[in-house]
Design a protein around this motif. Sequence first.
Motif: not given
Length: 189
Positions: A22, A24-25, A28-29, A44, A48
């Motif tokens: 989570l 990492d996501e 990235e966002i 994104r 999520f």
Amino acid sequence: MALSRFFAAVVACALLAGTPVLADEIQEINQQYRQGDLTGALDRANRFLAQNPQDAQARFLKGLILADQGKTNDAIAVFTGLTEDYPELPEPYNNLAVIYASQSKYEAARYALEMAIRAHPGYATAHENLGDIYVKMASISYEKAQALDSTNTTAQTKLTLIRNMLGEQPDKPATAKPLPDPSQPAPAR
């Protein structure tokens, strides 16, 4: 008033409490947001949040993105929801105040900043922003005093001091000083 992408990165890291996947996501966002891809970052974030609707960090990023896109009512709804679900976090209150101040809703901005300070008494950004709101509110009051009594030299002197402090021209009406960009370090004093 565009909210800082750098500030989003700092706050995003502070709010991060999920699993590494989570995290990492979210990172990235956040990176997509900081690079200026607001539409992609929002899409994104929404994907999520469909899977993780209570994730404070993703919701906060969504609020920042919406504010940067000029969707202030949507951003207000996101930040307000965060204050309701996570009243201990000062950042959503501060960002509500920034939006309210940009709309000349100074009482609402003051209240939001007081709540930020109540949530985190050591949150320097909220203290500074509250000072800016008080200065703007004082300026409005002195202008009103002048309009009601143009012979009131005390009010005129105070108004001139405020305008000088804000770097305004004495013959121009006072305008709102934008709240400081919290991503920028405070000048050395």
